[in-house]
Design an enzyme around this catalytic site. Structure first.
Site, PDB file in Angstrom:
ATOM      1  N   HIS A  98       0.853  -1.194   0.000  1.00  0.00           N
ATOM      2  CA  HIS A  98       0.000   0.000   0.000  1.00  0.00           C
ATOM      3  C   HIS A  98       0.889   1.245   0.000  1.00  0.00           C
ATOM      4  O   HIS A  98       1.413   1.626   1.053  1.00  0.00           O
ATOM      5  CB  HIS A  98      -0.904   0.011   1.229  1.00  0.00           C
ATOM      6  CG  HIS A  98      -1.962  -1.047   1.236  1.00  0.00           C
ATOM      7  ND1 HIS A  98      -3.034  -1.015   0.362  1.00  0.00           N
ATOM      8  CD2 HIS A  98      -2.121  -2.154   2.010  1.00  0.00           C
ATOM      9  CE1 HIS A  98      -3.811  -2.066   0.603  1.00  0.00           C
ATOM     10  NE2 HIS A  98      -3.279  -2.768   1.587  1.00  0.00           N
ATOM     11  N   HIS A 108      -0.945  -6.479  -5.408  1.00  0.00           N
ATOM     12  CA  HIS A 108      -1.020  -7.767  -4.710  1.00  0.00           C
ATOM     13  C   HIS A 108      -0.378  -8.830  -5.589  1.00  0.00           C
ATOM     14  O   HIS A 108      -0.519  -8.815  -6.819  1.00  0.00           O
ATOM     15  CB  HIS A 108      -2.491  -8.133  -4.457  1.00  0.00           C
ATOM     16  CG  HIS A 108      -2.719  -9.595  -4.200  1.00  0.00           C
ATOM     17  ND1 HIS A 108      -3.216 -10.448  -5.168  1.00  0.00           N
ATOM     18  CD2 HIS A 108      -2.505 -10.358  -3.099  1.00  0.00           C
ATOM     19  CE1 HIS A 108      -3.306 -11.671  -4.659  1.00  0.00           C
ATOM     20  NE2 HIS A 108      -2.881 -11.645  -3.421  1.00  0.00           N
ATOM     21  N   VAL A 111       1.883 -16.513  -4.844  1.00  0.00           N
ATOM     22  CA  VAL A 111       2.147 -17.807  -5.480  1.00  0.00           C
ATOM     23  C   VAL A 111       2.145 -18.859  -4.387  1.00  0.00           C
ATOM     24  O   VAL A 111       2.665 -18.637  -3.291  1.00  0.00           O
ATOM     25  CB  VAL A 111       3.491 -17.819  -6.259  1.00  0.00           C
ATOM     26  CG1 VAL A 111       3.361 -17.081  -7.572  1.00  0.00           C
ATOM     27  CG2 VAL A 111       4.628 -17.226  -5.442  1.00  0.00           C
ATOM     28  N   ARG A 112       1.567 -20.013  -4.671  1.00  0.00           N
ATOM     29  CA  ARG A 112       1.354 -20.988  -3.607  1.00  0.00           C
ATOM     30  C   ARG A 112       1.206 -22.402  -4.176  1.00  0.00           C
ATOM     31  O   ARG A 112       0.925 -22.590  -5.363  1.00  0.00           O
ATOM     32  CB  ARG A 112       0.094 -20.632  -2.815  1.00  0.00           C
ATOM     33  CG  ARG A 112      -1.160 -20.609  -3.668  1.00  0.00           C
ATOM     34  CD  ARG A 112      -2.333 -19.945  -2.954  1.00  0.00           C
ATOM     35  NE  ARG A 112      -3.516 -19.891  -3.805  1.00  0.00           N
ATOM     36  CZ  ARG A 112      -3.772 -18.935  -4.674  1.00  0.00           C
ATOM     37  NH1 ARG A 112      -2.917 -17.939  -4.827  1.00  0.00           N
ATOM     38  NH2 ARG A 112      -4.863 -18.964  -5.409  1.00  0.00           N
ATOM     39  N   HIS A 147       0.116  -5.516 -17.565  1.00  0.00           N
ATOM     40  CA  HIS A 147      -0.508  -6.660 -18.236  1.00  0.00           C
ATOM     41  C   HIS A 147       0.439  -7.310 -19.243  1.00  0.00           C
ATOM     42  O   HIS A 147       0.458  -8.549 -19.366  1.00  0.00           O
ATOM     43  CB  HIS A 147      -1.803  -6.227 -18.915  1.00  0.00           C
ATOM     44  CG  HIS A 147      -2.982  -6.275 -17.996  1.00  0.00           C
ATOM     45  ND1 HIS A 147      -3.766  -7.391 -17.846  1.00  0.00           N
ATOM     46  CD2 HIS A 147      -3.474  -5.344 -17.146  1.00  0.00           C
ATOM     47  CE1 HIS A 147      -4.713  -7.147 -16.969  1.00  0.00           C
ATOM     48  NE2 HIS A 147      -4.565  -5.906 -16.514  1.00  0.00           N
ATOM     49  N   HIS A 177     -21.176  -7.433  -4.479  1.00  0.00           N
ATOM     50  CA  HIS A 177     -22.161  -6.575  -3.814  1.00  0.00           C
ATOM     51  C   HIS A 177     -22.064  -5.121  -4.267  1.00  0.00           C
ATOM     52  O   HIS A 177     -23.000  -4.349  -4.074  1.00  0.00           O
ATOM     53  CB  HIS A 177     -21.988  -6.659  -2.293  1.00  0.00           C
ATOM     54  CG  HIS A 177     -20.643  -6.227  -1.799  1.00  0.00           C
ATOM     55  ND1 HIS A 177     -19.496  -6.960  -2.029  1.00  0.00           N
ATOM     56  CD2 HIS A 177     -20.251  -5.135  -1.096  1.00  0.00           C
ATOM     57  CE1 HIS A 177     -18.466  -6.336  -1.473  1.00  0.00           C
ATOM     58  NE2 HIS A 177     -18.896  -5.235  -0.903  1.00  0.00           N
ATOM     59  N   GLY A 260      -7.122 -21.714  11.177  1.00  0.00           N
ATOM     60  CA  GLY A 260      -6.457 -21.350  12.424  1.00  0.00           C
ATOM     61  C   GLY A 260      -5.086 -20.748  12.209  1.00  0.00           C
ATOM     62  O   GLY A 260      -4.203 -20.891  13.058  1.00  0.00           O
ATOM     63  N   GLY A 261      -4.904 -20.065  11.083  1.00  0.00           N
ATOM     64  CA  GLY A 261      -3.613 -19.456  10.779  1.00  0.00           C
ATOM     65  C   GLY A 261      -3.301 -18.266  11.666  1.00  0.00           C
ATOM     66  O   GLY A 261      -4.090 -17.864  12.529  1.00  0.00           O
ATOM     67  N   ARG A 262      -2.152 -17.671  11.429  1.00  0.00           N
ATOM     68  CA  ARG A 262      -1.653 -16.576  12.258  1.00  0.00           C
ATOM     69  C   ARG A 262      -2.328 -15.267  11.839  1.00  0.00           C
ATOM     70  O   ARG A 262      -2.100 -14.741  10.760  1.00  0.00           O
ATOM     71  CB  ARG A 262      -0.140 -16.478  12.087  1.00  0.00           C
ATOM     72  CG  ARG A 262       0.551 -15.517  13.031  1.00  0.00           C
ATOM     73  CD  ARG A 262       2.053 -15.701  12.924  1.00  0.00           C
ATOM     74  NE  ARG A 262       2.762 -14.860  13.869  1.00  0.00           N
ATOM     75  CZ  ARG A 262       3.267 -13.657  13.548  1.00  0.00           C
ATOM     76  NH1 ARG A 262       3.111 -13.177  12.329  1.00  0.00           N
ATOM     77  NH2 ARG A 262       3.912 -12.947  14.457  1.00  0.00           N
TER      78      ARG A 262
END
Length: 304
Positions: A98, A108, A111-112, A147, A177, A260-262
């Site tokens: 930001h 943003h 990669v995972r 892009h 929304h 239950g992550g941090r």
């Protein structure tokens, strides 16, 4: 399936990104390592790198995490119901920057990799990731550069990948929304394993490796653009859309909270200063209105 190789790549990617943008900002990023010991809902480790009140960034964070759990949460198995409840392993790098100057877009990138380990069956893996740009005062050259960098990063993996992942990004980063996109998009993919492990991993690396080239020239070009309270006010108003998307729709945020992550690491993506205003509309013909008319709609940004 070589999870140690994925982990090594992700840690190296985080370090390269932080080294680059720490030098660009001029203020040191904090390093916050953490460990989850066996016995809880999750075990594993991670490293959060962030800066607050920097020179370029008002808040910027880049997380690495590698966790294991006994049961996939609903957000991770929504598109693979046969994997519901299976033990899993998940690792990735996720960042949100930001900037202070409203003329520099928020960005943003993520990669995972996920691996589901159902009892008595072969492990199932998939990759995900992408990057997207959220300007407050749009610049068409910046959008085209972002892009085209995404397109070029994916070129070696098939001509279909960029248009397919661009459309996926446009559809995913959409506030239903509000009936409006979060920004100008980029690329997004998830549950991806169709190229096999090695090529799918290579494609994920190509996206991660393209991030600095996609964003750094834009940040450098816009960081010294003059601005005043009007621009800061509009930036804070539009940041509200970022918060709404992350808390309502973002699968990564939902996965982290459901598993239950941090919490500090999960919510590090939130902007530091945000405003909401009842039923506000920009005045026609203003730079603020141009964001809506010219940028917050799907466009072929790679066209000449």
């Amino acid at each position: 399936m070589d999870i140690p190789a994925v982990r090594s790549y992700l840690l190296g990617l985080q370090e390269r990104i932080i080294t680059t943008f720490q030098a660009e900002d001029g203020k040191a990023f904090v390093s916050d390592g953490w460990t989850r010991e066996p016995g809880g809902r999750l075990e594993g480790d991670g490293l959060s790198r962030l800066v607050e009140e920097g020179h370029l960034f008002e808040r910027a964070g880049c997380n690495f995490s590698h966790v294991k759990g006994a049961s996939l949460p609903p957000s991770a198995s929504a598109h693979r119901p046969e994997m519901a409840g299976a033990p899993f392993e998940a690792l990735g790098v996720s960042l949100v920057f930001h900037p202070r100057n409203p003329h520099v877009p928020t960005v943003h990138m993520n990669v995972r990799m996920f691996a589901a380990l159902p009892a008595g069956r072969e492990p199932v893996f998939w990759f995900g990731g992408g990057m997207d740009l959220t300007p407050y005062y749009g610049v068409e050259d910046d959008a085209r550069h972002f892009h085209r960098t995404c397109r070029d990063a994916l070129g070696a993996f098939g001509d279909d990948k960029y248009p397919r992942f661009k459309q996926w990004c446009d559809e995913y980063f959409f506030l239903k929304h509000r009936g409006e996109p979060r920004g100008i998009g980029g690329v997004f993919f998830d549950d991806f394993a169709e190229l096999g492990f090695e090529r799918s991993f290579a494609m994920m690396r190509a996206v991660g490796d393209a991030f600095v080239d996609a964003y750094l020239p834009i940040a450098r070009a816009r960081r010294d653009t003059p601005y005043g309270e009007r621009e800061r006010d509009f930036q804070a108003y539009r940041r509200g859309r970022y918060v709404e998307f992350n808390l309502v729709f973002d699968r990564g945020t939902l996965f982290g909270l459901q598993s239950g992550g941090r919490t500090e690491s999960i919510l590090m993506s939130m902007p530091p200063v945000v405003k909401w205003r009842y039923d506000w509309r920009p005045e026609p013909g203003t730079p603020e209105a141009r964001l809506y008319t010219d940028f917050l709609r799907p466009r072929d940004w790679c066209a000449a």
